[in-house]
Write a protein that holds these residues in place. Structure first.
Motif, mmCIF file in Angstrom:
data_model
loop_
_atom_site.group_PDB
_atom_site.id
_atom_site.type_symbol
_atom_site.label_atom_id
_atom_site.label_comp_id
_atom_site.label_asym_id
_atom_site.label_seq_id
_atom_site.Cartn_x
_atom_site.Cartn_y
_atom_site.Cartn_z
ATOM 1 N N GLU A 9 0.804 -1.213 0.000
ATOM 2 C CA GLU A 9 0.000 0.000 0.000
ATOM 3 C C GLU A 9 0.846 1.276 0.000
ATOM 4 O OE1 GLU A 9 -0.401 -2.584 1.970
ATOM 5 O OE2 GLU A 9 -2.498 -3.203 1.942
ATOM 6 N N PHE A 67 -1.246 4.566 -1.013
ATOM 7 C CA PHE A 67 -2.499 4.468 -1.754
ATOM 8 C C PHE A 67 -3.638 5.171 -1.023
ATOM 9 C CE2 PHE A 67 -3.705 1.568 1.388
ATOM 10 C CZ PHE A 67 -4.908 0.958 1.122
ATOM 11 N N GLY A 69 -7.009 4.272 -1.204
ATOM 12 C CA GLY A 69 -8.123 3.431 -0.805
ATOM 13 C C GLY A 69 -8.237 2.187 -1.661
ATOM 14 N N TYR A 70 -9.321 1.472 -1.483
ATOM 15 C CA TYR A 70 -9.562 0.227 -2.211
ATOM 16 C C TYR A 70 -10.665 0.413 -3.234
ATOM 17 C CZ TYR A 70 -6.925 -2.163 1.438
ATOM 18 O OH TYR A 70 -5.936 -2.571 2.300
ATOM 19 N N VAL A 71 -10.505 -0.221 -4.390
ATOM 20 C CA VAL A 71 -11.582 -0.258 -5.365
ATOM 21 C C VAL A 71 -12.632 -1.221 -4.838
ATOM 22 C CG1 VAL A 71 -12.236 -0.865 -7.725
ATOM 23 C CG2 VAL A 71 -10.066 0.302 -7.296
ATOM 24 N N THR A 72 -13.857 -0.716 -4.660
ATOM 25 C CA THR A 72 -14.911 -1.540 -4.063
ATOM 26 C C THR A 72 -16.027 -1.878 -5.040
ATOM 27 O OG1 THR A 72 -16.076 0.427 -3.268
ATOM 28 C CG2 THR A 72 -14.499 -0.618 -1.764
ATOM 29 N N HIS A 79 -14.583 3.064 -11.840
ATOM 30 C CA HIS A 79 -14.356 2.376 -10.573
ATOM 31 C C HIS A 79 -14.788 3.231 -9.388
ATOM 32 C CE1 HIS A 79 -11.475 0.125 -13.147
ATOM 33 N NE2 HIS A 79 -11.983 -0.873 -12.467
ATOM 34 N N LEU A 81 -13.986 4.004 -5.556
ATOM 35 C CA LEU A 81 -12.856 3.906 -4.646
ATOM 36 C C LEU A 81 -13.312 4.265 -3.240
ATOM 37 C CD1 LEU A 81 -9.719 3.539 -4.544
ATOM 38 C CD2 LEU A 81 -9.568 6.012 -4.792
ATOM 39 N N ARG A 82 -13.123 3.343 -2.292
ATOM 40 C CA ARG A 82 -13.399 3.652 -0.881
ATOM 41 C C ARG A 82 -12.137 4.276 -0.321
ATOM 42 N NH1 ARG A 82 -13.828 -1.176 2.577
ATOM 43 N NH2 ARG A 82 -11.796 -0.623 3.329
ATOM 44 N N CYS A 83 -12.136 5.583 -0.161
ATOM 45 C CA CYS A 83 -10.937 6.301 0.276
ATOM 46 C C CYS A 83 -10.751 6.219 1.773
ATOM 47 C CB CYS A 83 -11.005 7.756 -0.151
ATOM 48 S SG CYS A 83 -10.917 7.976 -1.917
ATOM 49 N N ARG A 84 -9.494 6.264 2.160
ATOM 50 C CA ARG A 84 -9.139 6.344 3.566
ATOM 51 C C ARG A 84 -9.134 7.792 3.970
ATOM 52 N NH1 ARG A 84 -5.511 1.817 5.315
ATOM 53 N NH2 ARG A 84 -5.186 3.333 6.917
#
Length: 85
Positions: A9, A67, A69-72, A79, A81-84
């Protein structure tokens, strides 16, 4: 041989040792574009720096190679993206 610390990450290389500049009890030095700190997470989500000297905590890493976040999933615009925070 060099010792280091990394995670996918944060582009795999977050800290590295240098034989000519040893730092005992450390994974080394982080690149100039990354920042690291050891923190304690509060119940409310706040972070408090842990003083140096052996107390354990969570390793916080920030910088342009970490990074977001994750692509959800995938939405109508691409896409999701669930960002942090």
């Amino acid at each position: 041989m060099a010792e280091g610390y990394g995670l996918s990450e944060a582009s795999c290389a977050s800290a590295r040792s240098f034989p000519e500049a040893p730092r005992p009890h450390s994974v080394g030095q982080c690149p100039p574009y990354q920042q690291m700190r050891v923190v304690r997470a509060g119940a409310d989500g706040s972070w408090e720096d842990v003083p140096a000297g052996g107390e354990s905590g969570l390793l916080g890493i920030s910088g342009p190679t970490v990074f977001r976040g994750y692509v959800t999933g995938r939405g109508e615009n691409g896409h999701v993206l669930r960002c942090r925070r």
